[in-house]
Design an enzyme around this catalytic site. Structure first.
Site, short mmCIF file in Angstrom:
data_model
loop_
_atom_site.label_atom_id
_atom_site.label_comp_id
_atom_site.label_asym_id
_atom_site.label_seq_id
_atom_site.Cartn_x
_atom_site.Cartn_y
_atom_site.Cartn_z
N LYS A 9 12.75 -8.82 14.88
CA LYS A 9 12.17 -9.84 14.00
C LYS A 9 13.25 -10.58 13.22
CE LYS A 9 7.74 -7.47 13.40
NZ LYS A 9 6.69 -7.11 12.43
N TYR A 49 -0.59 -12.34 17.24
CA TYR A 49 -1.22 -11.64 16.11
C TYR A 49 -2.70 -12.04 15.97
CZ TYR A 49 3.32 -9.84 14.45
OH TYR A 49 4.53 -9.17 14.32
N PHE A 57 -2.68 -11.87 4.49
CA PHE A 57 -1.23 -11.92 4.64
C PHE A 57 -0.77 -12.71 5.87
CE2 PHE A 57 -2.57 -7.87 6.58
CZ PHE A 57 -2.03 -7.98 7.85
N ARG A 85 6.97 3.04 20.45
CA ARG A 85 6.17 3.06 19.20
C ARG A 85 6.60 4.23 18.31
NH1 ARG A 85 2.99 -1.00 17.08
NH2 ARG A 85 1.67 0.55 16.10
N ARG A 102 12.05 1.83 11.55
CA ARG A 102 11.54 1.26 10.30
C ARG A 102 11.86 2.19 9.12
NH1 ARG A 102 5.77 -0.75 12.85
NH2 ARG A 102 6.40 -2.87 13.42
N ASN A 112 9.76 -5.79 8.73
CA ASN A 112 9.89 -4.42 9.23
C ASN A 112 10.61 -4.31 10.57
OD1 ASN A 112 7.83 -5.40 10.77
ND2 ASN A 112 6.31 -3.87 10.19
N HIS A 115 8.90 -5.48 16.33
CA HIS A 115 7.53 -5.37 16.85
C HIS A 115 7.62 -4.54 18.13
CE1 HIS A 115 3.62 -6.25 18.56
NE2 HIS A 115 4.26 -6.43 19.70
N GLU A 126 1.51 -8.93 26.29
CA GLU A 126 2.63 -9.43 25.47
C GLU A 126 3.84 -9.78 26.34
OE1 GLU A 126 3.13 -6.48 22.38
OE2 GLU A 126 1.26 -7.09 21.40
P1 TYD Z 1 0.06 -4.29 12.82
O1 TYD Z 1 -0.28 -4.75 14.20
O2 TYD Z 1 -1.03 -3.69 11.97
O3 TYD Z 1 1.27 -3.21 12.81
P2 TYD Z 1 2.45 -2.89 13.82
O4 TYD Z 1 3.49 -3.99 13.72
O5 TYD Z 1 3.00 -1.57 13.32
O6 TYD Z 1 1.85 -2.79 15.19
O7 TYD Z 1 0.65 -5.51 12.00
C1 TYD Z 1 1.48 -6.46 12.62
C2 TYD Z 1 2.47 -6.97 11.61
O8 TYD Z 1 1.78 -7.60 10.53
C3 TYD Z 1 3.30 -5.88 10.93
O9 TYD Z 1 4.40 -5.46 11.73
C4 TYD Z 1 3.73 -6.58 9.68
C5 TYD Z 1 2.53 -7.46 9.35
N1 TYD Z 1 1.69 -6.87 8.26
C6 TYD Z 1 1.81 -7.38 6.99
O10 TYD Z 1 2.59 -8.31 6.74
N2 TYD Z 1 1.03 -6.84 6.00
C7 TYD Z 1 0.16 -5.82 6.24
O11 TYD Z 1 -0.54 -5.36 5.27
C8 TYD Z 1 0.06 -5.29 7.56
C9 TYD Z 1 -0.90 -4.16 7.88
C10 TYD Z 1 0.83 -5.86 8.56
#
Ligand code: TYD
Length: 153
Positions: A9, A49, A57, A85, A102, A112, A115, A126
Site C-alpha cells: 500500500k 473494496y 471510513f 493472510r 502488520r 496497514n 492488502h 483480485e
Molecule cells: P478489511 O477487508 O476489513 O480488512 P483486511 O485488509 O485485513 O482484509 O478492510 C480493508 C481495508 O479497509 C483495511 O486493510 C484498512 C481499511 N479499514 C479502515 O480504514 N478502517 C476500518 O475500520 C477497517 C475495518 C478497515
C-alpha cells in the site's frame, strides 16, 4: 499450488519499506509470479473494496490508497492464500501479533502496509482485476524441490 494478490500500500511506499516487505514473503518461500507498480483510481478501488463502499471510513480509505502508486504482486505457493493472510496479520496494526507484517511494521487500521486476498474466490477475482494474464509468469518447477517435500505440491 495457489496464487494470491498482495498490494504494497502507499504507506509502504511512503515509508520506503517495499524491499523489506517483499523480502519477508520471499524468505518465507512464496514465489513471485507477477509484480508491478500501478496508480489506483476510483473505479478499481470501488470494485476492490466493494464490501466497504458504504462504510464511513471508505472515502478516507480510497484517498489513502491513491496517495502514491502501489506495488501489486502475485505470490504463489502451496496454501498461499491462507499463508499470506496469516503472515500479514490482523487488520489493525495495533492489535496484530508481533511477527506478522502488520504487527511489526504499523500502528494503524488503515495505513496497514499490505492488502492480501482473503479467500480463493477473492484471490481469483483480485488477480484478474490487477493483472493481465500475460503479466503472471509460469515459474515451473524451478525450485520446488527446495521449498517442499515431494508429496506436498
Ligand atoms: P478489511 O477487508 O476489513 O480488512 P483486511 O485488509 O485485513 O482484509 O478492510 C480493508 C481495508 O479497509 C483495511 O486493510 C484498512 C481499511 N479499514 C479502515 O480504514 N478502517 C476500518 O475500520 C477497517 C475495518 C478497515
Amino acid at each position: 499450488m495457489e496464487r494470491t494478490l498482495v498490494l504494497l500500500k502507499p504507506s509502504t511506499i511512503q515509508r520506503q519499506l517495499c524491499g523489506e516487505i517483499i523480502s519477508r514473503f520471499e524468505k518465507k518461500g512464496l514465489r513471485i509470479a507477477g509484480m508491478k507498480m500501478m496508480q489506483l483510481d476510483d473505479k478499481i478501488l470501488e470494485a476492490h473494496y466493494a464490501h466497504l463502499v458504504g462504510k464511513p471510513f471508505f472515502p478516507a480509505l480510497k484517498a489513502s490508497m491513491m496517495k502514491t502508486p502501489v506495488v501489486a504482486m502475485c505470490l504463489e505457493g502451496v496454501d498461499a492464500i491462507a499463508v499470506v493472510r496469516f503472515i500479514t496479520g490482523y487488520t489493525n496494526g495495533r492489535k496484530a501479533d508481533p511477527g506478522t507484517i502488520r504487527g511489526d511494521y504499523c500502528m494503524s487500521n488503515q495505513q496497514n502496509i499490505v492488502h492480501a486476498s482473503d479467500s480463493p474466490e477473492a484471490a481469483e477475482a483480485e488477480l484478474a482485476r490487477f493483472f493481465k494474464p500475460e503479466e503472471i509468469y509460469n515459474l515451473g518447477d524451478l525450485n520446488l524441490d527446495r521449498l517442499y517435500a515431494i508429496d506436498e505440491n
